[in-house]
Design a protein around this motif. Structure first.
Motif, PDB file in Angstrom:
ATOM      1  N   UNK A  66       3.370   3.570   6.913  1.00 14.04           N
ATOM      2  CA  UNK A  66       3.329   2.113   6.481  1.00 14.04           C
ATOM      3  C   UNK A  66       4.526   1.510   7.041  1.00 14.04           C
ATOM      4  N   UNK A  67       5.461   1.955   7.956  1.00 19.08           N
ATOM      5  CA  UNK A  67       6.454   1.490   8.246  1.00 19.08           C
ATOM      6  C   UNK A  67       6.280   0.203   9.064  1.00 19.08           C
ATOM      7  N   UNK A  68       5.433   0.076   9.882  1.00 20.99           N
ATOM      8  CA  UNK A  68       4.896  -1.183  10.516  1.00 20.99           C
ATOM      9  C   UNK A  68       4.516  -2.204   9.736  1.00 20.99           C
ATOM     10  N   UNK A  69       3.997  -2.117   8.556  1.00 21.45           N
ATOM     11  CA  UNK A  69       3.590  -3.273   7.750  1.00 21.45           C
ATOM     12  C   UNK A  69       4.455  -3.897   6.930  1.00 21.45           C
ATOM     13  N   UNK A  70       4.254  -5.344   6.561  1.00 19.54           N
ATOM     14  CA  UNK A  70       5.087  -6.153   5.723  1.00 19.54           C
ATOM     15  C   UNK A  70       5.695  -5.416   4.625  1.00 19.54           C
ATOM     16  N   UNK A  71       6.931  -5.278   4.423  1.00 21.68           N
ATOM     17  CA  UNK A  71       7.676  -4.719   3.201  1.00 21.68           C
ATOM     18  C   UNK A  71       7.445  -3.112   3.257  1.00 21.68           C
ATOM     19  N   UNK A  72       7.081  -2.788   4.523  1.00 25.97           N
ATOM     20  CA  UNK A  72       6.891  -1.288   4.515  1.00 25.97           C
ATOM     21  C   UNK A  72       6.070  -0.537   3.818  1.00 25.97           C
ATOM     22  N   UNK A  73       5.082  -1.545   3.075  1.00 21.58           N
ATOM     23  CA  UNK A  73       3.972  -0.681   2.179  1.00 21.58           C
ATOM     24  C   UNK A  73       2.753  -1.102   2.513  1.00 21.58           C
ATOM     25  N   UNK A  74       1.734  -0.356   2.317  1.00 23.84           N
ATOM     26  CA  UNK A  74       0.243  -0.605   2.310  1.00 23.84           C
ATOM     27  C   UNK A  74      -0.195  -1.339   1.059  1.00 23.84           C
ATOM     28  N   UNK A  75      -0.647  -2.510   1.215  1.00 17.47           N
ATOM     29  CA  UNK A  75      -1.384  -3.157  -0.104  1.00 17.47           C
ATOM     30  C   UNK A  75      -2.690  -3.303   0.074  1.00 17.47           C
TER      31      UNK A  75
END
Length: 456
Positions: A316-325
């Motif tokens: 998830x490191x490349x996603x906004x906030x470092x998390x998958x929503x």
């Protein structure tokens, strides 16, 4: 029945069965039709067989000949069951679809089912029947089956409901074709909206005028329309696609899933986009109807021998906030598969709008937290959302888990075992319940190398 799963490498091609959602709609609409319909590639699962038995009670005649089922519809001779009772087995879809259709007829009818069905809430359905002028009540005195109703419903009334479950809304949409006028439905909190679109497309395909507003809060269907017999091919089941898909990813295997439905009528196709967002190697060829997993890495895709998630690049490191929503409300049946794969993603996965997942065969949120926790996963149920703290599978371990007699829990937990370290295994109890939607799941997966061991 028990199923034991351990680290394995998959390869080759697999085809999942036809869609349960499409098959049950096809069966009920063909029962309402005049003439003989042909349904190709139906799903011969427990729920669909329960539907065959149910429509045979109300005037239809069904012949099952391999991959083609023919249904001589009841048409204008559609009637309530002579026994006065429809037993839906384990099928919530059948219950929610057929009850509104039969409520267009005068007379009393009772719906019941197995132990699981008799724990599922039907207060929203009973209330909707009452709003439209039918007398309806739960015989248990609570809000679960068995329940009884006496129609007919009144098309001049407007149905106002939360719409948290899509099935009973789809049922009233189908029922409206038998009413003289336009049935209007106002949903204050629509969920599972892709399934409402699926129903609209089915109705339009058999000549029934139906409209849904862009926000899914206003639905109208105009009748009466006498459905004519039809020939249809049931597309593959996206809900079933999820399991070989996650199995290949967590085991670092290269497979091809064939006969993929590209019509856009099944909300669970969203799982591809979700997994691609964390780096999953998935290629969807809509022209060929194939889903290739780890194809670009081919033999270089490493399995999780050491529990290193970076071997398959899920992070998830490349996603906004470092998390998958993930807002799961549009495709809640994917929650079990996604919970399992989230354990192999490096980082935090947050599932939102999860209440609908608690109203299926079991409370799937509670069940996944409980059973994945036994295997070393870290999940937190926060009420309105579910958080999975993935670590690439590093802390996962073997153990025995319960399926809660839920087909999707069976298949998801069995797939998890394929990514465990050597020497570890998962034993899934009551594994026979996978037959609800994927009757040959273990056999089909073993044909591509899963190595599941099944015993009584």
């Amino acid at each position: 029945m028990k199923a034991v799963s351990k680290k394995s490498k998959l390869s080759g091609h697999i085809t999942v069965p036809g869609s349960k959602s499409h098959t049950i709609r096809a069966l009920i609409l063909s029962a309402m039709a005049e003439g003989t319909s042909r349904i190709s590639n139906p799903l011969p699962s427990d729920d669909c067989l329960s539907t065959v038995r149910a429509i045979s009670q109300i005037g239809a005649d069904v012949r099952m000949d391999g991959d083609v089922w023919t249904v001589r519809g009841a048409g204008t001779s559609l009637h309530l069951p002579e026994s006065g009772t429809i037993d839906v087995g384990n099928s919530g879809s059948l219950m929610y679809f057929l009850c509104p259709v039969l409520s267009t007829l005068p007379g009393e009818c009772t719906f019941t089912g197995d132990e699981s069905i008799c724990r599922r809430p039907v207060n929203h359905l009973v209330d909707s029947l009452s709003q439209l002028g039918a007398r309806s009540r739960c015989l248990s005195g609570g809000s679960t089956p068995p329940f009884t109703f006496c129609g007919p419903i009144d098309v001049t009334r407007t149905l106002v409901t939360g719409g948290e479950l899509s099935q009973y809304i789809s049922g009233f949409m189908m029922a409206a074709s038998r009413l003289n006028g336009t049935l209007r439905m106002r949903l204050t909190n629509p969920k599972e909206t892709p399934y409402l679109t699926m129903t609209r497309l089915w109705l339009e395909s058999v000549g029934i005028p139906a409209s849904i507003s862009a926000d899914f809060k206003e639905i109208s269907v105009t009748g009466p329309v006498q459905i004519k017999a039809f020939d249809r091919t049931v597309p593959s089941d996206w809900e079933g696609v999820a399991f070989p898909l996650i199995a290949a990813l967590i085991s670092g295997s290269t497979i091809v899933i064939d006969n993929i439905d590209g019509s856009g009528s099944q909300g669970d196709e969203k799982i591809v986009e979700v997994l691609q967002s964390v780096g999953a190697d998935i290629l969807w060829d809509k022209t060929a109807g194939t889903l290739s997993v780890n194809s670009r890495r081919s033999g270089a895709a490493a399995s999780l021998n050491s529990g290193d998630s970076k071997s398959i690049g899920l992070t998830t490191s490349e996603l906004p906030g470092g998390e998958l929503r993930v807002d799961i409300s549009g495709f809640p049946d994917a929650i079990c598969a996604l919970c399992v794969i989230a354990c192999f993603i490096e980082g935090k996965t947050v599932f939102t709008d999860i209440d609908i997942c608690r109203k299926k065969e079991t409370d799937r949120i509670k069940a996944m937290v409980s059973e994945l926790g036994k295997l070393g996963a870290h999940l937190v149920d926060e009420g309105d959302r579910l958080v999975v703290f993935g670590d690439g599978g590093k802390n996962l371990r073997g153990g025995a888990v319960e399926s809660f007699k839920d087909h999707r829990i069976v298949m998801s937990l069995a797939c998890l075992g394929l990514g465990l370290p050597e020497g570890q295994s998962v034993t899934v109890n009551d594994a026979e319940w996978c037959s609800v939607t994927f009757p040959r799941f273990f056999e089909a997966m073993n044909e591509i190398g899963a190595g599941f061991v099944v015993s009584q």
